[in-house]
Design an enzyme around this catalytic site. Structure first.
Site, PDB file in Angstrom:
ATOM      1  N   GLU B  66     -56.910  17.152  11.221  1.00 56.72           N
ATOM      2  CA  GLU B  66     -57.506  15.947  11.783  1.00 56.72           C
ATOM      3  C   GLU B  66     -57.179  15.758  13.259  1.00 56.72           C
ATOM      4  OE1 GLU B  66     -55.878  16.201   8.970  1.00 56.72           O
ATOM      5  OE2 GLU B  66     -57.475  15.918   7.508  1.00 56.72           O
ATOM      6  N   PHE B  92     -56.292   9.901   5.609  1.00 52.20           N
ATOM      7  CA  PHE B  92     -56.247  11.251   6.166  1.00 52.20           C
ATOM      8  C   PHE B  92     -56.578  11.259   7.652  1.00 52.20           C
ATOM      9  CE2 PHE B  92     -57.460  12.226   1.593  1.00 52.20           C
ATOM     10  CZ  PHE B  92     -56.130  12.199   1.201  1.00 52.20           C
ATOM     11  N   HIS B 135     -56.448   7.167  -0.608  1.00 51.91           N
ATOM     12  CA  HIS B 135     -57.908   7.148  -0.525  1.00 51.91           C
ATOM     13  C   HIS B 135     -58.466   5.733  -0.417  1.00 51.91           C
ATOM     14  CE1 HIS B 135     -57.072  11.117  -2.159  1.00 51.91           C
ATOM     15  NE2 HIS B 135     -58.286  11.497  -1.834  1.00 51.91           N
TER      16      HIS B 135
END
Ligand SMILES: Cc1ncc(C[n+]2csc(CCOP(=O)(O)OP(=O)(O)O)c2C)c(N)n1
Ligand SMILES: [Mg+2]
Lengths: 409, 348
Positions: B66, B92, B135
């Site tokens: 990322e 993330f 998430h």
């Protein structure tokens, strides 16, 4: 055993880069491993006395060939070395006198600094760190604009796009990814821009170092990663950063070629960098070059180097001084007479004088500018805060005036 | 916003997808990249078909990193591109924070406006979809706290389209929060009409920035007189349901959708609170040191004399996002909002 490069398992395709490496290595008549791994020894052309080393002892070989640059380039490099040394020492003095806030000196590393600038074409880009002032100046940026950040007037004092030089980066190795992005954008537009991405030895432990090399290899972009290994990250020696045989060995893990060069040998640094830039441009692929050098002064003025290295070590490196080596070499070659030498030091002296002059005048920065560039248009909240500061300044100014009037009365 | 004739049904996801393909069509320098965004079309299929239509040079998969994605976007933006990058999930994006905070947010200021980075960082965020740990985070406060970033979060299908187009055309970096709970929500919106609406607003825009009136322009999505409920992103539909339920109890709630946290439309906030005299702020994120806290602070500073009761917050608890079977206890729901409304000292 099947060669994983030429014969991958189904569903395990190799990046295009692998076949480029294969192509490049076979054109030199060597294996991909021999091409990607650094040569057996550092590439070196001048001995510490400035004498040209016989070709068979330079460390070069098939796939690792580095032609010596032309005379005019060597002379230009020497002039830049002299100016760079003068700038380093002038700034060091200015910091001691309290006229500059901080200066990470590259005294001792000037061959790397100069090489980094001279290996690039006008359309290429450079992404430097806090230590690379001399490289940035050698690329053509006005020294006073470079010092804006070290005097503390603003963060970056030059226009990165005008010079194709990224803003000198402090968060270690973050700039390497910017280099990859610039190269990738150029590649998508069909331009053959090479990008030189600079960092230090300690910085190679950062995650962005890994991500940048990996992205560059996968994207097949012409980025030359140039690591100045000066042995220390502030106080921490390289042995605490990496267990690899050398930093150049890291290249093969990404599918690119790595090389080690004597970073205090101006001729070798230029030769290797120029070839790396050439290969990157020709084949649209990244390379990694590690220059072995030494920082002769403290990390910055805030550092106490006596805590982690002894005087003897520093003295040993004095004998490998890049400037003296180059001077002896050029003089012996008949390229440097007294007149040329005088001209070069006069030019360096001029830059130093302008730095002294600039640092002794107070900058007239506008405090309100701190609100002006954050967004294309200031938010309502920033406008209000700007108004508040303007008001405070006006009141302070009013008070100062009233005070002055009081005093004259 | 819908046309009078036979309006089609459009999902939030397809509005985002169309916004990207329209932007790519309109401007060659718009490039989309991230993890699985190419062949797969993204794990939520928001980039579905972009690689097929525009080729691998315009929409591509990157190595799995990322910081690499965000850092490469910086370089591409420096060199004339308008990168739209996707973070696969809210949590993330954290490996990219150094690039986002230290460079994307600061480059324009660092260089005195000489280098602007028109980057859009798309982040599917929030819970309510039964997602496992990492998430479901509501991470907007981190970004909103960082000067130099704009933070958008659409709550409607129309805004999904209009605000993403606006984000892509904005010269400043935008963190674009997509409430993943709303991805499959539908509305009677016609994308052709939205496209026309956006493009005509662009034609009338001055200078570099489009003025379509989404970012920085909070909207009253339900008018009312007794209390203002202020919200954004995934909580807006919940708040509307609560307002409906409150109406049955005789409380007329006005609902304000902020649409963007940065720029922050303080005037719209002040207008509604001064009108109703009561306010509740609703957001999924933990309440401690949050966007909701900031909204309450502004109300206190600007509306103190209009207030008939303390301003309350209904937010997630100050806990790491709970496991899927427990998330219903964490998320602000209609009942919790109604409870808050009950506490607004109506008897005085
Ligand atoms: C991400 C990050 N961590 C820590 C620092 C603080 N820091 C500045 S320079 C430095 C040492 C870097 O050493 P090296 O990469 O070898 O470069 P050198 O200073 O020797 O040129 C450190 C730790 C930083 N600038 N950025
Ligand atoms: Mg070092």
């Amino acid at each position: 055993m099947d060669d994983p490069i030429t014969n991958p398992e189904p569903g395990h395709q190799k990046a295009e880069q692998a076949s480029r490496i294969l192509e490049a290595s076979s054109s030199f008549g060597i294996s991909p491993e021999q091409y990607m791994l650094p040569a057996q020894q550092q590439i070196r052309m001048l001995d510490p006395e400035g004498t040209l080393i016989p070709e068979e002892e330079q460390g070069t070989g098939p796939g690792h060939e580095y032609p010596i640059p032309e005379d005019d380039v060597l002379l230009k490099a020497y002039a830049a070395l002299v100016a760079g040394r003068r700038i380093n020492d002038q700034n060091y003095a200015l910091v001691r006198q309290g006229r500059m806030a901080v200066y990470p000196s590259s005294h001792g590393q000037e061959a790397c600094q100069v090489g980094a600038a001279l290996c690039l074409g006008e359309g290429d880009w450079m992404f430097p760190t806090y230590r690379d002032s001399v490289a940035v100046i050698s690329r053509g940026v006005d020294p006073l604009d470079v010092m804006v950040s070290f005097r503390g007037d603003w963060h970056c004092g030059y226009d990165p796009k005008a010079y194709r030089v990224g803003a000198m980066s402090t968060p270690l190795t973050t700039q390497l990814l910017h280099a990859v992005g610039v190269a990738h954008a150029a590649k998508l537009r069909g331009e053959d821009t090479v990008v030189l991405a600079m960092c230090g030895d300690g910085a190679t432990s950062e995650g962005d170092f890994h991500e940048a090399l990996n992205f560059a290899a996968v994207f097949e972009v012409p980025v030359v990663f140039f690591v100045q290994n000066n042995g220390y990250a502030i106080s921490v020696p390289l042995s605490h950063q990496s267990a690899a045989p050398s930093l150049a060995h890291k290249a093969i893990g990404y599918g690119m070629a790595g090389e080690q060069v004597d970073g205090n040998d101006m001729v070798a640094v230029l030769a290797t960098l120029r070839r790396a830039v050439h290969l990157a441009r020709e084949n649209s692929m990244p390379l990694l070059l590690e220059a072995i050098t030494y920082r002769m002064q403290a990390h910055t003025n805030a550092d106490d180097e006596t805590r982690y290295r002894d005087r003897e070590e520093v003295e040993q490196w004095k004998r490998k001084d890049p400037l003296l080596r180059m001077q002896k070499f050029l003089a012996a070659k008949g390229l440097l007479d007294e007149a040329a030498e005088a001209e070069i030091s006069e030019a360096a002296e001029k830059v130093a004088a302008s730095l002294r002059q600039a640092m002794s005048t107070e900058p007239d920065e506008d405090p309100l500018e701190i609100f002006d560039h954050i967004y294309t248009e200031p938010t309502a909240q920033l406008s209000a805060q700007r108004g508040q500061l303007a008001d405070e300044l006006a009141r302070a100014h009013g008070n100062a005036q009233a005070g002055a009037e009081e005093a004259t009365r | 916003m819908s046309t009078a004739t036979a309006t089609k049904t459009t999902t939030f996801a397809s509005a985002l997808n169309t916004a990207m393909s329209d932007a790519m069509e309109a401007d060659d320098s718009v490039v989309v990249f991230g993890e699985d965004v190419g062949t797969l079309g993204g794990v939520f299929r928001i980039t579905d078909g972009l690689t097929k239509r525009f080729g691998e040079n315009r929409c591509f998969d990157t190595p799995l990193a990322e910081s690499g994605i965000a850092g490469t976007a910086v370089g591409m933006a420096i060199n004339g591109m308008r990168p739209v990058i996707e973070m696969q999930f809210d949590a993330f994006a954290y490996p990219a924070l150094e690039q986002i905070f230290s460079h994307i947010a600061k480059m324009a200021n660092r260089t005195r406006g000489r280098v602007r980075l028109p980057i859009v960082i798309r982040i599917p965020y929030g819970g309510g979809v039964g997602g496992v740990e990492h998430h479901c985070d509501s991470s907007e406060a981190y970004y909103a706290h960082t000067a130099g970033l704009k933070v958008f979060t659409p709550a409607t299908v129309a805004d999904a389209y209009l605000m993403l187009r606006e984000a892509i055309d904005t010269e400043d970096p935008v963190v674009f929060f997509e409430p993943k709970k709303l991805y499959w929500s539908k509305a009677g919106e016609d994308l052709t009409a939205l496209r026309q609406q956006y493009e005509s607003s662009m034609d009338s825009a001055e200078g570099d920035s489009p003025r379509v009136g989404a970012a920085g322009n909070a909207t009253v999505v339900r008018a009312g007189t007794d209390v203002s409920i202020i919200s954004y992103g995934p909580s807006v539909p919940t708040v509307l349901k609560a307002a409906e339920a409150a109406a049955e109890d005789g409380i007329s709630a006005e609902v304000l959708d902020l649409r963007s946290v940065v720029p922050f439309d303080e005037e719209a906030l002040v207008r509604t609170v001064q009108k109703t005299g009561r306010a509740v702020v609703v957001a999924e994120a933990q309440g401690f040191v949050s966007v909701a806290s900031e909204i309450v602070a502004r109300i206190q500073e600007r509306c103190f004399h209009s207030l008939a009761s303390p301003v309350l917050r209904v937010t997630g608890f100050d806990i790491p996002y709970p496991a899927p079977k427990l998330e219903e206890h964490h998320l602000p729901d209609v009942d919790r909002i109604l409870d808050a409304l009950d506490e607004l000292q109506w008897e005085d």
